[in-house]
Motif scaffolding. Structure first.
Motif, PDB file in Angstrom:
ATOM      1  N   UNK A 186       0.792  -1.348  -0.033  1.00 41.12           N
ATOM      2  CA  UNK A 186      -0.138   0.061  -0.030  1.00 41.12           C
ATOM      3  C   UNK A 186       0.978   1.161  -0.136  1.00 41.12           C
ATOM      4  N   UNK A 187       0.326   2.419  -0.375  1.00 39.94           N
ATOM      5  CA  UNK A 187       1.118   3.563  -0.735  1.00 39.94           C
ATOM      6  C   UNK A 187       0.215   4.639  -0.266  1.00 39.94           C
ATOM      7  N   UNK A 188       0.848   5.717   0.552  1.00 40.46           N
ATOM      8  CA  UNK A 188       0.232   7.008   0.939  1.00 40.46           C
ATOM      9  C   UNK A 188       0.689   7.912  -0.083  1.00 40.46           C
ATOM     10  N   UNK A 189      -0.323   8.661  -0.772  1.00 40.29           N
ATOM     11  CA  UNK A 189      -0.098   9.934  -1.452  1.00 40.29           C
ATOM     12  C   UNK A 189      -0.720  11.131  -0.755  1.00 40.29           C
ATOM     13  N   UNK A 190       0.391  12.092  -0.611  1.00 40.03           N
ATOM     14  CA  UNK A 190       0.063  13.099   0.361  1.00 40.03           C
ATOM     15  C   UNK A 190       0.268  14.510  -0.726  1.00 40.03           C
ATOM     16  N   UNK A 191      -1.043  15.192  -0.873  1.00 38.39           N
ATOM     17  CA  UNK A 191      -1.222  16.643  -1.276  1.00 38.39           C
ATOM     18  C   UNK A 191      -1.325  17.571  -0.275  1.00 38.39           C
ATOM     19  N   UNK A 192      -0.286  18.423  -0.624  1.00 34.90           N
ATOM     20  CA  UNK A 192      -0.225  19.649   0.367  1.00 34.90           C
ATOM     21  C   UNK A 192      -0.494  20.921  -0.530  1.00 34.90           C
ATOM     22  N   UNK A 193      -1.624  21.924   0.038  1.00 36.71           N
ATOM     23  CA  UNK A 193      -1.833  22.864  -0.903  1.00 36.71           C
ATOM     24  C   UNK A 193      -0.860  23.945  -0.702  1.00 36.71           C
ATOM     25  N   UNK A 194      -0.172  24.450  -1.898  1.00 38.92           N
ATOM     26  CA  UNK A 194       0.852  25.469  -1.823  1.00 38.92           C
ATOM     27  C   UNK A 194       0.337  26.666  -2.876  1.00 38.92           C
ATOM     28  N   UNK A 195      -1.059  26.724  -2.874  1.00 37.20           N
ATOM     29  CA  UNK A 195      -1.301  27.855  -3.829  1.00 37.20           C
ATOM     30  C   UNK A 195      -0.964  29.414  -3.316  1.00 37.20           C
ATOM     31  N   UNK A 196      -0.915  29.585  -2.153  1.00 38.10           N
ATOM     32  CA  UNK A 196      -0.569  31.025  -1.744  1.00 38.10           C
ATOM     33  C   UNK A 196       1.175  30.824  -2.100  1.00 38.10           C
ATOM     34  N   UNK A 197       1.772  30.011  -1.702  1.00 39.63           N
ATOM     35  CA  UNK A 197       3.246  30.106  -2.123  1.00 39.63           C
ATOM     36  C   UNK A 197       3.677  30.375  -3.543  1.00 39.63           C
ATOM     37  N   UNK A 198       2.968  29.533  -4.540  1.00 39.11           N
ATOM     38  CA  UNK A 198       2.986  29.582  -5.975  1.00 39.11           C
ATOM     39  C   UNK A 198       2.468  31.003  -6.119  1.00 39.11           C
ATOM     40  N   UNK A 199       1.668  31.447  -5.650  1.00 42.50           N
ATOM     41  CA  UNK A 199       1.061  33.038  -6.273  1.00 42.50           C
ATOM     42  C   UNK A 199       2.036  33.910  -5.739  1.00 42.50           C
ATOM     43  N   UNK A 200       2.680  33.780  -4.632  1.00 43.52           N
ATOM     44  CA  UNK A 200       3.751  34.449  -4.176  1.00 43.52           C
ATOM     45  C   UNK A 200       5.041  34.442  -5.114  1.00 43.52           C
ATOM     46  N   UNK A 201       5.159  33.188  -5.242  1.00 40.90           N
ATOM     47  CA  UNK A 201       6.230  33.156  -6.126  1.00 40.90           C
ATOM     48  C   UNK A 201       6.430  33.722  -7.437  1.00 40.90           C
ATOM     49  N   UNK A 202       5.037  33.394  -8.230  1.00 39.94           N
ATOM     50  CA  UNK A 202       4.703  34.217  -9.527  1.00 39.94           C
ATOM     51  C   UNK A 202       4.819  35.763  -9.470  1.00 39.94           C
ATOM     52  N   UNK A 203       4.193  36.287  -8.282  1.00 43.08           N
ATOM     53  CA  UNK A 203       4.692  37.741  -7.924  1.00 43.08           C
ATOM     54  C   UNK A 203       6.094  38.283  -8.202  1.00 43.08           C
ATOM     55  N   UNK A 204       6.710  37.523  -7.328  1.00 47.65           N
ATOM     56  CA  UNK A 204       8.145  37.764  -7.292  1.00 47.65           C
ATOM     57  C   UNK A 204       9.026  37.275  -8.742  1.00 47.65           C
ATOM     58  N   UNK A 205       8.487  36.296  -9.229  1.00 53.34           N
ATOM     59  CA  UNK A 205       9.127  36.013 -10.652  1.00 53.34           C
ATOM     60  C   UNK A 205       8.534  37.098 -11.461  1.00 53.34           C
ATOM     61  N   UNK A 206       7.510  37.721 -11.500  1.00 56.48           N
ATOM     62  CA  UNK A 206       7.052  38.774 -12.420  1.00 56.48           C
ATOM     63  C   UNK A 206       7.838  40.188 -12.044  1.00 56.48           C
ATOM     64  N   UNK A 207       8.049  40.369 -10.590  1.00 62.48           N
ATOM     65  CA  UNK A 207       8.775  41.489 -10.217  1.00 62.48           C
ATOM     66  C   UNK A 207      10.345  41.491 -10.705  1.00 62.48           C
ATOM     67  N   UNK A 208      10.708  40.284 -10.654  1.00 57.22           N
ATOM     68  CA  UNK A 208      12.272  40.120 -10.892  1.00 57.22           C
ATOM     69  C   UNK A 208      12.350  40.139 -12.716  1.00 57.22           C
ATOM     70  N   UNK A 209      11.221  39.545 -13.150  1.00 57.99           N
ATOM     71  CA  UNK A 209      11.241  39.856 -14.649  1.00 57.99           C
ATOM     72  C   UNK A 209      11.098  41.415 -14.974  1.00 57.99           C
ATOM     73  N   UNK A 210      10.509  42.075 -14.281  1.00 55.86           N
ATOM     74  CA  UNK A 210      10.539  43.541 -14.775  1.00 55.86           C
ATOM     75  C   UNK A 210      11.661  43.964 -14.212  1.00 55.86           C
ATOM     76  N   UNK A 211      12.330  43.844 -13.223  1.00 57.09           N
ATOM     77  CA  UNK A 211      13.655  44.318 -12.879  1.00 57.09           C
ATOM     78  C   UNK A 211      14.675  44.003 -13.847  1.00 57.09           C
ATOM     79  N   UNK A 212      14.618  42.656 -14.383  1.00 62.99           N
ATOM     80  CA  UNK A 212      15.506  42.149 -15.341  1.00 62.99           C
ATOM     81  C   UNK A 212      15.517  42.953 -16.407  1.00 62.99           C
ATOM     82  N   UNK A 213      14.274  43.078 -17.052  1.00 60.31           N
ATOM     83  CA  UNK A 213      13.994  43.887 -18.306  1.00 60.31           C
ATOM     84  C   UNK A 213      14.691  45.099 -18.132  1.00 60.31           C
ATOM     85  N   UNK A 214      14.518  45.893 -16.856  1.00 63.59           N
ATOM     86  CA  UNK A 214      14.939  47.093 -16.880  1.00 63.59           C
ATOM     87  C   UNK A 214      16.687  46.995 -16.840  1.00 63.59           C
TER      88      UNK A 214
END
Length: 506
Positions: A302-330
């Protein structure tokens, strides 16, 4: 009990309490001690073999033992066996059956606990036999896992192990029967509150506690069988996957890659974490798969499958990636601007260097062509007036080189004139006519005319369009005119308009 050959056992005549059963010799006990002291080297093999033996006997589905419990039980049995092997006096079946030193207490207590949880006396005895079989099979593998153990020592250890196993079987049969009688007596004395009912109540409480923990976690938890079909899931996962998911393939329930067990484990290996979005709607989860067989023998496969909700972390990561992208473009735009500026600066510097080299070459040419010959003439000239004229010429050339450029100027040809020609130039520039110059220099007018022709040739003047006097005024300037030694006013000259200029006002 099966009888061993005379080469493996030594039979003693019965005397006193001696039953005539096998008594291990000193050499046998020493060999057994050396082997059993290294048993941890084959512990993993023992756990795998015990699982197979339990499954073959039909006990695996009802056992509640965890992996750590199995290791503890193994060591609880082997430690007194190893202690007996190291004792100076030999142990016998009788001494082991009496349990005088309490060597079997831990195993007996474990059997009682299992009986109170619903495991019968016979079933526990059967599990113990599979336990001994797994120990013997693991010992057979020990020489390959631990080369320091000779293979010829394994039979002695197995024989010593069996002696203890036979003694424990007798002990457990007696203890089990006493426990059964005690529970029956308690049930007869208080039928409404029997031990069995109490056991069921405790088991129900444990089950409820487990379900509460299982369903209260915010992580999605899913248990699947060896074919990757859902066995059960907690409340959090059902909120996303819905009800009625039991028996369905996990990739179908979670919308994951793979259409077979092999593909699923290739995409999601055991022990690794993968970021997935199985339910859409902008939800992201961290998925990990764990084998329950590494925790409990009963859960093997038997196997246990664990799903941890990381939606807030992913959204924050996307915001940071977008900010980093703008900074990189500048930064890239600033880099491009700086590169263009660098190219411009390099071009300017290159032009400056080219102009500097050109200017240096022009100055060098000017010095070689005009100043050096003039300096040589000063060194050769004896007449003070002539030297003064040449020094004035050098001064004018230096001023011209400093102020302007190095291109050919009208007075550059003056360095090629003779002293007599320079004197004539001086009077012409002052506005004197040919006859006046002849009279002032005490030479004939024809000589003056000859000097005038030579001067025009050396200065590059052709034809009558350019007046010599005007050319000399432009070449020497007011300073040269003002320094002229002859200040006599000019009268009209018979030489014609080409050589006539009005004398400048003194």
């Amino acid at each position: 009990m099966p009888q061993a050959s005379s080469s493996r056992r030594r039979l003693h005549p019965p005397s006193g309490n001696f039953s005539g059963l096998f008594v291990p010799q000193d050499a046998t006990r020493r060999k057994a001690a050396q082997v059993l002291a290294r048993f941890d080297a084959c512990m993993e093999s023992f756990l795998e073999l015990w699982t197979l033996h339990m499954q073959a006997a039909g006990y695996l589905s009802v056992t509640t033992a965890r992996r750590d419990d199995c290791v503890t039980a193994c060591r609880a049995f082997l430690q007194p066996v190893l202690r007996h092997a190291a004792m100076p006096q030999a142990v016998t079946f009788e001494t082991l059956r009496d349990n005088a030193d309490g060597w079997a207490d831990a195993l007996l207590q474990a059997g009682v606990r299992h009986y109170r949880r619903g495991i019968s006396v016979g079933m526990y005895l059967g599990c113990f036999k599979t336990f001994i079989m797994a120990l013997e099979d693991a010992l057979a593998l020990l020489p390959r896992l631990c080369p320091r153990i000779p293979a010829d020592q394994i039979p002695a250890a197995v024989e010593f192990l069996r002696l203890h196993a036979h003694a424990f079987e007798v002990l457990w049969t007696d203890a089990g029967m006493r426990e059964v009688a005690a529970m029956r007596q308690a049930s007869e004395c208080s039928p409404e509150c029997s031990c069995q009912d109490e056991l069921l109540r405790l088991l129900t409480l444990e089950k409820c506690r487990f379900e509460n923990i299982f369903n209260s976690t915010s992580d999605g938890v899913l248990v699947m069988d060896e074919d990757c079909r859902v066995a059960t899931a907690n409340r959090s996962l059902r909120q996303y996957a819905g009800e009625g998911i039991e028996g369905k393939p996990v990739w179908e329930v979670l919308g994951l890659e793979g259409e077979s067990r092999e593909e699923f484990f290739r995409y999601y290996p055991i022990g690794q974490t993968v970021e997935v979005s199985p339910f859409g709607e902008g939800l992201f989860f961290r998925l990990s798969v764990t084998s329950l067989g590494s925790v409990s023998l009963a859960s093997a496969g038997e196997y246990l499958v664990l799903l941890t909700n990381i939606t807030p972390q992913v959204l924050q990561r996307e915001m940071m990636e977008e900010a980093i992208g703008r900074h990189a473009s500048a930064l890239l735009e600033e880099k491009r601007r700086l590169e263009e500026l660098d190219i411009t600066l390099r071009t300017v510097l290159s032009t400056i260097h080219a102009e500097r080299d050109s200017r240096r070459e022009e100055l060098s040419s000017h010095v070689r062509r005009l100043l050096l010959p003039a300096l040589d003439r000063i060194g050769r000239e004896q007449d003070a007036v002539a030297r003064k004229a040449v020094i004035r010429l050098v001064r004018d050339s230096l001023l011209s080189a400093i102020s302007g450029g190095g291109e050919e100027r009208p007075h550059d040809g003056l360095s090629r004139l003779t002293l007599a020609e320079l004197n004539v130039c001086r009077f012409i520039r002052a506005g004197h006519g040919t006859k006046e110059i002849a009279r002032l220099l005490n030479i004939s007018p024809e000589t003056v005319q000859t000097h005038r022709r030579n001067i025009r040739r050396k200065l590059g003047l052709r034809g009558r369009e350019t007046q010599l006097a005007v050319h000399l005024l432009h070449a020497g300037g007011k300073s040269a005119s003002a320094s002229s030694e002859d200040s006599s006013p000019s009268s009209s000259s018979p030489d014609g308009p080409a050589d006539r200029v009005e004398a400048p006002t003194r």
